[in-house]
Design an enzyme around this catalytic site. Sequence first.
Site, PDB file in Angstrom:
ATOM      1  CG  ASP A  83      13.602  13.534 -18.911  1.00 39.98           C
ATOM      2  OD1 ASP A  83      14.734  13.510 -19.417  1.00 39.98           O
ATOM      3  OD2 ASP A  83      13.061  14.579 -18.529  1.00 39.98           O
ATOM      4  CE  LYS A 109       4.746  20.793 -18.179  1.00 36.04           C
ATOM      5  NZ  LYS A 109       5.416  20.486 -19.441  1.00 36.04           N
ATOM      6  N   GLY A 131      10.998  12.020 -12.606  1.00 37.63           N
ATOM      7  CA  GLY A 131       9.573  11.822 -12.289  1.00 37.63           C
ATOM      8  C   GLY A 131       8.756  13.076 -12.526  1.00 37.63           C
TER       9      GLY A 131
HETATM   10  P1  AMP Z   1      11.381  19.047 -18.526  1.00 36.48           P
HETATM   11  O1  AMP Z   1      12.707  18.940 -19.194  1.00 36.48           O
HETATM   12  O2  AMP Z   1      10.778  20.420 -18.496  1.00 36.48           O
HETATM   13  O3  AMP Z   1      10.401  18.066 -19.077  1.00 36.48           O
HETATM   14  O4  AMP Z   1      11.594  18.713 -16.949  1.00 36.48           O
HETATM   15  C1  AMP Z   1      12.579  17.847 -16.434  1.00 36.48           C
HETATM   16  C2  AMP Z   1      12.217  17.429 -15.030  1.00 36.48           C
HETATM   17  O5  AMP Z   1      12.092  18.542 -14.164  1.00 36.48           O
HETATM   18  C3  AMP Z   1      10.904  16.674 -14.902  1.00 36.48           C
HETATM   19  O6  AMP Z   1      11.070  15.698 -13.920  1.00 36.48           O
HETATM   20  C4  AMP Z   1       9.938  17.761 -14.444  1.00 36.48           C
HETATM   21  O7  AMP Z   1       8.836  17.238 -13.741  1.00 36.48           O
HETATM   22  C5  AMP Z   1      10.828  18.574 -13.541  1.00 36.48           C
HETATM   23  N1  AMP Z   1      10.369  19.971 -13.388  1.00 36.48           N
HETATM   24  C6  AMP Z   1      10.454  20.950 -14.324  1.00 36.48           C
HETATM   25  N2  AMP Z   1       9.954  22.102 -13.828  1.00 36.48           N
HETATM   26  C7  AMP Z   1       9.537  21.848 -12.565  1.00 36.48           C
HETATM   27  C8  AMP Z   1       8.935  22.630 -11.528  1.00 36.48           C
HETATM   28  N3  AMP Z   1       8.662  23.926 -11.696  1.00 36.48           N
HETATM   29  N4  AMP Z   1       8.642  22.021 -10.361  1.00 36.48           N
HETATM   30  C9  AMP Z   1       8.935  20.718 -10.190  1.00 36.48           C
HETATM   31  N5  AMP Z   1       9.500  19.947 -11.098  1.00 36.48           N
HETATM   32  C10 AMP Z   1       9.822  20.483 -12.275  1.00 36.48           C
HETATM   33 MG    MG Z   2       9.758  16.491 -19.183  1.00 35.63          MG
END
Ligand code: AMP
Ligand code: MG
Length: 479
Positions: free
Chosen positions: A246, A107, A89
């Site tokens: 995702d 973001k 999510g």
């Molecule tokens: P990504 O591969 O960067 O698209 O992120 C994978 C998952 O981790 C997604 O659900 C993002 O929302 C979550 N995510 C990445 N960085 C953060 C953060 N600093 N705080 C909260 N959720 C994160």
């Molecule tokens: Mg992502």
Amino acid sequence: MKFSNLKLSTPYLKLDSAFYTKVEPTPLDKPFVISTSASAAELLGVDEDLNLDDALLAILNGSQKLEGSETFAMCYSGHQFGHFAGRLGDGRAINLGKVNGQNLQLKGAGLTEYSRQGDGRAVLRSSIREYLVSEAMYGLGIETTRALALIGSETDVARERWEKGAIVLRLSPTWVRFGTFEYFTSTGEHTKLKDLAEYVIEESFPHLKGQENAYLKMYAEIVRNTAVTIAKWQSVGFNHGVMNTDNMSIDGRTIDYGPFAFLDDYKKEYICNHTDRDGQYRFSNQPATARWNLERLAVALSPMINYELMDEILDDVFRPTYEKVYNKIMCEKLGLKSEDKEDKTLIYELLISLERATVDYTLFFRKLSRFDEDKSVVLDISIYREFLDSWLDKYMLRLKSETISANERHEEMLKINPKYILKNFILQEAIDKANEDDFTMVNDLLKVALSPYDEHEELGYLCKIVPLEAKNNKLSCSS
Ligand code: AMP
Ligand code: MG
């Protein structure tokens, strides 16, 4: 129309509450605007200068709302590096609502129900990268989410070291991911799969509404769109780095920029993501990964669409679309107008020669765009000249069967072979300056990102040669 006068709607909130969680943004401390993209604003019908909009900063920082806005985070899951990761999510992206077919999202705007171990923040470094590359991909004609603005702040964010928090206002016709379907398959909520499919058809494939086998046709379009986008990535030398399901948009556009890279020297097996130890998401493996991800999507859709039929579509559509688009673009990059069945071989041999010659991928095509029998123009930029020398002989022979003049060819090639590409080396320089509160380079890069084929004589410093030690480096995933 002024940005702060936009009226949003929130169609996603008509879905069951399992699809999202309502959440308020957590504003950053002492926010300030770093850069805005008038080109992205145009998508919303905003034609008044963003910099003159007094309410802009408060809206970007989530402390003030646009009319009709109801803020929420979306729920999804996904396969990360080949493994199902359960519920993910929007952990740091907060949706504001929709206008003019674009969904607005902040973001880095704070914690959500889906933040897990994260802090809900995005650091300035990665926000500059995402902001600029979103606009650069658009400038290169590659389907992508867009970025309307970037703000910085004094909020401290812990990564490998302390960094400052930032927010990017992202725009996309859809934020649904392959992983959104995967979530509802994994929880066994199959009626919600149908609700989601209806939503996706309405939002992204409205021409399929009411058609027979609309869901199957939707899958076929997702396969086609994805193949087109990946073909374009390969043609410009773009390595996404985190092709988890995702991070795969349901309409096939590029989303979620992290440790991405554009190739410096052409290196087929280049891995941009430092944590990708096995090279699953390496440059050469992107088409195969996209196909694998499309298989995961077919599995997720299988409670409501016959799997065998989707599998057949995947076989029939993915590779042929990918090859057709890739070969067409590569022929255009070579200035070849007439068709020749040997062109595929010529392209294949070029890639092998480029790798052996050790030469900058972007610069090679830009130089070739002015090539007229003087081989040194191209050979002078390669380390091992001999490997391109014989390829150039074949290329010159091939050009003889073209009917357009060399000048016309040059003109066409300069429109498809960019002068400017957002190499990590140059992005890092902009980030280093930004960390010292100098944002001129970010704004200069935005200009060339949006029109990468133009000369921009005064901004020539943005396409300087990458030093040897900085070529094809890997990037940390931390963002
Ligand atoms: P990504 O591969 O960067 O698209 O992120 C994978 C998952 O981790 C997604 O659900 C993002 O929302 C979550 N995510 C990445 N960085 C953060 C953060 N600093 N705080 C909260 N959720 C994160
Ligand atoms: Mg992502």
